[in-house]
Design a protein around this motif. Sequence first.
Motif, short mmCIF file in Angstrom:
data_model
loop_
_atom_site.label_atom_id
_atom_site.label_comp_id
_atom_site.label_asym_id
_atom_site.label_seq_id
_atom_site.Cartn_x
_atom_site.Cartn_y
_atom_site.Cartn_z
N LEU B 75 -6.97 -7.13 4.22
CA LEU B 75 -7.58 -5.53 5.00
C LEU B 75 -7.51 -6.21 6.17
O LEU B 75 -7.51 -5.05 7.13
CB LEU B 75 -8.11 -4.56 3.91
CG LEU B 75 -7.97 -3.31 3.73
CD1 LEU B 75 -8.19 -2.96 3.38
CD2 LEU B 75 -6.55 -2.62 3.26
N ILE B 76 -8.03 -7.78 6.64
CA ILE B 76 -8.34 -7.55 8.14
C ILE B 76 -6.71 -7.48 9.05
O ILE B 76 -6.83 -7.35 9.64
CB ILE B 76 -8.60 -9.04 8.40
CG1 ILE B 76 -10.36 -9.40 7.51
CG2 ILE B 76 -8.67 -9.89 9.36
CD1 ILE B 76 -10.67 -10.99 6.80
N TRP B 77 -5.65 -7.76 7.82
CA TRP B 77 -4.44 -8.22 8.98
C TRP B 77 -2.99 -7.03 7.99
O TRP B 77 -2.43 -6.42 8.40
CB TRP B 77 -3.90 -9.31 9.25
CG TRP B 77 -3.81 -10.22 8.05
CD1 TRP B 77 -1.96 -10.20 7.39
CD2 TRP B 77 -3.94 -10.93 7.18
NE1 TRP B 77 -2.07 -11.12 6.65
CE2 TRP B 77 -3.18 -11.51 5.80
CE3 TRP B 77 -5.54 -10.83 7.39
CZ2 TRP B 77 -3.87 -12.12 4.97
CZ3 TRP B 77 -5.40 -12.10 5.99
CH2 TRP B 77 -5.32 -12.69 5.43
N ARG B 78 -3.54 -7.30 7.13
CA ARG B 78 -2.75 -6.38 6.48
C ARG B 78 -2.63 -5.11 5.81
O ARG B 78 -3.72 -4.05 5.97
CB ARG B 78 -1.98 -6.95 4.19
CG ARG B 78 -1.63 -8.30 4.71
CD ARG B 78 -1.19 -8.39 3.28
NE ARG B 78 0.44 -8.33 3.61
CZ ARG B 78 1.41 -9.02 4.26
NH1 ARG B 78 0.69 -9.70 4.95
NH2 ARG B 78 2.40 -7.72 4.39
N PRO B 79 -1.70 -3.83 5.74
CA PRO B 79 -0.67 -3.83 5.86
C PRO B 79 0.44 -4.00 7.16
O PRO B 79 -0.42 -4.02 8.25
CB PRO B 79 -0.20 -2.16 5.45
CG PRO B 79 -0.91 -1.62 4.71
CD PRO B 79 -1.83 -2.43 5.35
N THR B 80 0.87 -5.34 7.56
CA THR B 80 1.78 -5.66 9.01
C THR B 80 2.44 -3.82 9.27
O THR B 80 3.23 -3.57 8.73
CB THR B 80 2.27 -6.72 8.64
OG1 THR B 80 3.01 -6.98 7.80
CG2 THR B 80 1.27 -7.84 8.44
N PRO B 81 2.61 -4.11 10.76
CA PRO B 81 3.78 -3.04 11.28
C PRO B 81 5.16 -3.65 10.81
O PRO B 81 5.34 -5.17 10.75
CB PRO B 81 3.82 -2.94 12.27
CG PRO B 81 2.85 -4.87 12.63
CD PRO B 81 2.14 -4.75 11.36
#
Lengths: 458, 458
Positions: B75-81
């Motif tokens: 969750l630090i970077w996902r989901p990505t746009p």
Amino acid sequence: MEVKKIFLPESELPRQWYNIAADMPTPLEPPLHPGTGQPVGPDDLAPIFPMPLIEQEVSQQQFIDIPEAVLEKYLIWRPTPMYRAFNLEKHLDTPARIYFKNEGVSPAGSHKPNTALAQAYYNKISGTKRITTETGAGQWGSALSMCCCLFGLECKVYMVKVSYQQKPYRRLMMETWGAKCTPSPSSETNAGRKILEKNPDSPGSLGIAISEAVEAAVMDEETKYSLGSVLNHVLLHQTVVGQEAQKQMAQFGDYPDVVIGCAGGGSNFAGMTFPFIRDKINGKQVEILAVEPASCPTMTRGPFAYDFGDTVQMTPLLPMHTLGHSFVPEPIHAGGLRYHGMAPLVSQLILDNLITPMAIPQLETFEAGITFARTEGFISAPETDHAVAALIREALKAKEEGKEKVLLLNWSGHGLVDMAAYEAYLSGKLKNYELPQEEIDRALSDIEPLPKPKQYRK
Amino acid sequence: MEVKKIFLPESELPRQWYNIAADMPTPLEPPLHPGTGQPVGPDDLAPIFPMPLIEQEVSQQQFIDIPEAVLEKYLIWRPTPMYRAFNLEKHLDTPARIYFKNEGVSPAGSHKPNTALAQAYYNKISGTKRITTETGAGQWGSALSMCCCLFGLECKVYMVKVSYQQKPYRRLMMETWGAKCTPSPSSETNAGRKILEKNPDSPGSLGIAISEAVEAAVMDEETKYSLGSVLNHVLLHQTVVGQEAQKQMAQFGDYPDVVIGCAGGGSNFAGMTFPFIRDKINGKQVEILAVEPASCPTMTRGPFAYDFGDTVQMTPLLPMHTLGHSFVPEPIHAGGLRYHGMAPLVSQLILDNLITPMAIPQLETFEAGITFARTEGFISAPETDHAVAALIREALKAKEEGKEKVLLLNWSGHGLVDMAAYEAYLSGKLKNYELPQEEIDRALSDIEPLPKPKQYRK
């Protein structure tokens, strides 16, 4: 799993900028003409800025519509995500709930494009062909380069020579976006040539670069100049940050007790905090912290006075906290926080006790940045680390007091193009620098004869 | 305003990895022991990898649950746009609808943490104290450093010496995340010392760095080794990308005609495309393009054969497209695409006509990257530019054919730490390099005596 971050859907992108000038308890004093000492009028600024930006600079309208074309391109990186810093909270063992807004997701890696895009747009519709600007560390120059290119404008950046040589990645970003980047002092302007005659090896300075960029704009009718911070219209454009943050905090079901930003010229700070200061003016309890380097303590140790925006005394006189236009800060590794002055809007709000300034020594900021990177993953820009350091102080204070405080940080940009600063820290080369009072006194002696703004107090 | 990008809410984060081994029309041939030539068993790999990863390497289960602790840190970077590239479409004047998934939003700036995080987790729960790895350009080393630090593991990266010297920013990222980064060849391992004895000024190579990292893992019980691409479990972890992309395409109301990724070892490519290849196996019409550099044409000109993963012949023999383990590619500016082999899973799917490989010369890739940056804002990693170039080819083909094709790109990472590559391009120093057939023949002559895998064909 608890929610870690909130993205707003694009339909929630703010449609207006918030103009705090309309709500300030003390009206802002006008800028003064450097020659006459009289308030500056729109015509004085017309050779430098396009008229829509001049109008925004003096506007008293509370909300200003964001043009459709700007909204459309804001969508390249906006709305930006807001995070709950669970890992940092756990590491600090604090009862505080910590949130941060990630402005590093823009292609340039910082909040700077929020105004660069608007400025490029207003120049485009006003018939400008080319924009000039100066850049020190390179964050602003790269943001403007990208936004000019998105609106089909030429961009010319005068980059402080020593940075130009030391930070090739920033220059290369500008060139990738099609801008021309010239080391300053250059032989292209009178201002540059004059410096080079005296000292062909001059490393340059932000003051010299501003003079070159302004001269290049004034000398050509199709060229205008652009500034990345300090002025009212620049701060205005940044308020999309705080407006989004308010919606995101509401979705988290929280409201901040403390909102924190670093402040060099004041733009990322203002962008995040002005919408919350509006709440504060309307009676909300919220503390607003502006963080600066101890080595360049404009807000905490500089008086509120009229002073020039640049070292060579070409710009109008602005009413602001200042260390004196001849002040030369130590070469610390947060280039964006080495300005002698502070945005007039921020300065006035400090005077009105709506903002609390705070200065933090350099080593503590990098220590904070390392802690942040090793818990939340993201490596902050050295400027941003100042705000992170203040955040950690607040979180530890909450722990001492046993209070469930809600802290909100504007994480204004990533540091991936500034790793040399981390190298200096990690290798033990950095030290703290407390500015001696004599240095401040010496720089301030220059502005003694300048008029003091009226100081309304609540 | 039309929707520019779609963020999935965190509740839509995929809960399982997709294991394409369960669905392949042709089963994958097993890796062979370099000494005996017999299939490698779990015990052979146990000194190097923790058991859960070995199990995933040979698993035939179609979906594998992602552990809660990994989800939480994803969750630090996902989901990505996912973005619609309106500006690029307009610039190319194409009827194609172009989408790209932005994997550059991770703290390390690429897709690499998708597997680094999972590998760090499985090592942690298996009692590993320290992970070793090698890195060339530095993208993998920095991703693993970050993820080890998030799970409280030590990380030791052997970085090819010439990269170590030329790319200090990548090394500094690793150190900021607390990893130890050593230039390879080093005097810390037998492999390194042997090389240094012969040539104290050796610039190093990925092959040498692998040997050092593996040796360091084998020699210490609490230390394991980690690989950033090629192996089945690595590709497995990347499939969160494609699963998210499928949901996002559905929200855009579209389905891709062509899915495009660059492929060096194959991991970002597999991550995006495997879920779509599953659709294809189930009857969907979709073209899958794997893009490699013309100077390192593993998929387009290398045969499918058993070969070593490293130059010094320590690893098991893998059934894959290969240019020969002694092949040394030209020093092009996309370090991640200079591997002599290709992931066995990707290789087998090429053989089964489910993937179409394509090689693109260097200059076209940078030209494409510049076009992308000047329209969509984001500066791509040089590796990613290969996929961007293929995307632009497809968009222009759609224009020629007057077809409303839907194109989907895996934008695997940003290039802000690789600006030196853009410098080389912008200053005209780069040239194309078409690999002469003699060079391929020479490198391949080494693997003639090696067994060929059985080639089932549909």
